[in-house]
Design a protein around this motif. Structure first.
Motif, short mmCIF file in Angstrom:
data_model
loop_
_atom_site.label_atom_id
_atom_site.label_comp_id
_atom_site.label_asym_id
_atom_site.label_seq_id
_atom_site.Cartn_x
_atom_site.Cartn_y
_atom_site.Cartn_z
N ILE A 248 0.84 -1.20 0.00
CA ILE A 248 0.00 0.00 0.00
C ILE A 248 0.87 1.24 0.00
CG2 ILE A 248 -1.71 1.29 1.33
CD1 ILE A 248 -2.74 -1.53 2.30
N ALA A 249 1.92 1.25 0.78
CA ALA A 249 2.83 2.40 0.84
C ALA A 249 3.50 2.63 -0.51
CB ALA A 249 3.88 2.20 1.93
N ALA A 250 3.88 1.54 -1.19
CA ALA A 250 4.53 1.68 -2.50
C ALA A 250 3.57 2.31 -3.50
CB ALA A 250 5.01 0.32 -3.00
N LEU A 251 2.31 1.90 -3.48
CA LEU A 251 1.32 2.51 -4.38
C LEU A 251 1.09 3.97 -4.05
CD1 LEU A 251 -1.30 -0.38 -4.56
CD2 LEU A 251 0.10 0.48 -6.45
N GLU A 252 0.97 4.26 -2.77
CA GLU A 252 0.74 5.64 -2.34
C GLU A 252 1.91 6.53 -2.70
OE1 GLU A 252 -0.08 5.05 1.82
OE2 GLU A 252 -2.24 4.91 1.47
N GLN A 253 3.09 5.95 -2.83
CA GLN A 253 4.27 6.73 -3.18
C GLN A 253 4.39 6.92 -4.69
OE1 GLN A 253 8.06 4.97 -2.01
NE2 GLN A 253 8.59 6.95 -1.11
N SER A 254 4.04 5.91 -5.47
CA SER A 254 4.25 6.00 -6.92
C SER A 254 3.16 6.80 -7.64
CB SER A 254 4.36 4.61 -7.54
OG SER A 254 3.13 3.92 -7.49
N ILE A 255 1.92 6.64 -7.25
CA ILE A 255 0.81 7.26 -8.01
C ILE A 255 0.86 8.79 -8.01
CG2 ILE A 255 -1.71 7.51 -8.10
CD1 ILE A 255 -1.86 4.52 -7.36
N PRO A 256 1.09 9.47 -6.89
CA PRO A 256 1.09 10.94 -6.94
C PRO A 256 2.21 11.53 -7.80
CG PRO A 256 0.93 10.18 -4.67
CD PRO A 256 1.22 8.98 -5.52
N ASN A 257 3.25 10.74 -8.07
CA ASN A 257 4.39 11.25 -8.84
C ASN A 257 4.29 10.96 -10.33
OD1 ASN A 257 5.76 12.24 -6.50
ND2 ASN A 257 6.24 10.13 -6.00
N LEU A 258 3.18 10.38 -10.76
CA LEU A 258 3.02 10.06 -12.18
C LEU A 258 2.61 11.28 -12.98
CD1 LEU A 258 1.03 6.72 -11.90
CD2 LEU A 258 3.40 6.99 -12.57
N PRO A 259 3.01 11.33 -14.25
CA PRO A 259 2.48 12.37 -15.13
C PRO A 259 1.00 12.07 -15.39
CG PRO A 259 3.93 10.88 -16.34
CD PRO A 259 3.99 10.47 -14.91
N SER A 260 0.30 12.99 -16.01
CA SER A 260 -1.11 12.76 -16.27
C SER A 260 -1.29 11.59 -17.24
CB SER A 260 -1.77 14.01 -16.85
OG SER A 260 -1.38 14.19 -18.20
N THR A 261 -2.42 10.93 -17.12
CA THR A 261 -2.73 9.82 -18.02
C THR A 261 -2.71 10.29 -19.46
OG1 THR A 261 -4.13 8.90 -16.29
CG2 THR A 261 -4.42 8.00 -18.48
N THR A 262 -3.27 11.47 -19.70
CA THR A 262 -3.30 12.03 -21.05
C THR A 262 -1.90 12.19 -21.61
OG1 THR A 262 -5.35 13.19 -20.52
CG2 THR A 262 -4.11 13.98 -22.43
N ASP A 263 -0.99 12.69 -20.81
CA ASP A 263 0.39 12.87 -21.27
C ASP A 263 1.07 11.53 -21.56
OD1 ASP A 263 0.14 15.60 -21.10
OD2 ASP A 263 1.16 15.76 -19.15
N MET A 264 0.79 10.54 -20.74
CA MET A 264 1.41 9.23 -20.98
C MET A 264 0.89 8.60 -22.27
SD MET A 264 2.05 7.43 -17.29
CE MET A 264 0.51 7.78 -16.46
N ILE A 265 -0.41 8.72 -22.50
CA ILE A 265 -0.98 8.18 -23.73
C ILE A 265 -0.47 8.95 -24.94
CG2 ILE A 265 -3.14 7.88 -25.04
CD1 ILE A 265 -4.47 7.32 -22.28
N ALA A 266 -0.44 10.28 -24.83
CA ALA A 266 0.06 11.10 -25.93
C ALA A 266 1.52 10.80 -26.22
CB ALA A 266 -0.13 12.58 -25.61
N GLY A 267 2.25 10.39 -25.21
CA GLY A 267 3.65 10.03 -25.38
C GLY A 267 3.86 8.63 -25.94
N GLY A 268 2.76 7.94 -26.24
CA GLY A 268 2.87 6.63 -26.86
C GLY A 268 2.92 5.47 -25.88
N MET A 269 2.67 5.73 -24.62
CA MET A 269 2.74 4.67 -23.63
C MET A 269 1.54 3.73 -23.80
SD MET A 269 3.43 5.23 -19.60
CE MET A 269 5.21 5.22 -19.56
N THR A 270 1.79 2.45 -23.68
CA THR A 270 0.73 1.45 -23.78
C THR A 270 0.03 1.29 -22.43
OG1 THR A 270 2.19 -0.37 -23.14
CG2 THR A 270 2.05 0.16 -25.51
N ALA A 271 -1.09 0.57 -22.44
CA ALA A 271 -1.80 0.30 -21.19
C ALA A 271 -0.90 -0.47 -20.22
CB ALA A 271 -3.08 -0.47 -21.47
N GLN A 272 -0.14 -1.42 -20.76
CA GLN A 272 0.77 -2.18 -19.89
C GLN A 272 1.85 -1.26 -19.31
OE1 GLN A 272 2.50 -5.71 -21.55
NE2 GLN A 272 3.83 -6.03 -19.80
N GLY A 273 2.38 -0.37 -20.13
CA GLY A 273 3.39 0.56 -19.64
C GLY A 273 2.86 1.46 -18.55
N ILE A 274 1.63 1.94 -18.72
CA ILE A 274 1.02 2.79 -17.70
C ILE A 274 0.81 1.98 -16.41
CG2 ILE A 274 -1.08 4.07 -17.08
CD1 ILE A 274 -1.24 4.90 -20.06
N ALA A 275 0.32 0.75 -16.55
CA ALA A 275 0.11 -0.09 -15.37
C ALA A 275 1.43 -0.32 -14.63
CB ALA A 275 -0.52 -1.41 -15.77
#
Length: 80
Positions: free
Chosen positions: A17-44
């Motif tokens: 739970i702590a690892a998730l709470e630490q990683s999620i707030p530091n992610l770029p926006s979903t829109t930016d990741m998709i626009a950057g060509g990231m796949t669903a697996q890459g985002i996950a």
């Protein structure tokens, strides 16, 4: 708009739970990741952060359709 749905199961450790709470707030926006060509697996994998990858999880599916014989299809549509 985009986001993540992560369900923490009852047996998840506090460290998980702590690892998730630490990683999620530091992610770029979903829109930016998709626009950057990231796949669903890459985002996950980015969402999971230090928890690992999804190598053992099916991340793609191939839909199957049919039978599409026009006569059979018409019959099925008429029954609905």
């Amino acid at each position: 708009a985009g986001g993540y749905m992560v369900q923490v199961l009852p047996f998840a450790s506090d460290e998980t739970i702590a690892a998730l709470e630490q990683s999620i707030p530091n992610l770029p926006s979903t829109t930016d990741m998709i626009a950057g060509g990231m796949t669903a697996q890459g985002i996950a994998e980015r969402v999971l952060g230090s928890l690992g990858t999804l190598a053992e999880v099916a991340t793609t599916s191939t839909p199957s359709y049919g039978p599409c014989d026009p006569t059979e299809l018409r019959g099925r549509m008429m029954r609905v």
